[in-house]
Write a protein that holds these residues in place. Sequence first.
Motif: not given
Length: 59
Positions: A29-51
């Motif tokens: 699903e779409m997620f929005h950065c609280p800082n710059c409001h970029a919109s991408r799939r939530t998975a693209e914001f995960m820092r690592t594969d484990r996250d």
Amino acid sequence: MDRTTVQLLCPECTKDWQTSPDDLPAAAEMFHCPNCHASRRTAEFMRTDRDLQTLKQLG
């Protein structure tokens, strides 16, 4: 009991933070950065594969 968190990193502004997987939408699903409001799939914001795996299991 420890609270599980996942680490996030915005691919646009490089803001990094952590939060509970319960506070995030599903990985596809779409997620929005609280800082710059970029919109991408939530998975693209995960820092690592484990996250990402933690998000999929607990989110």
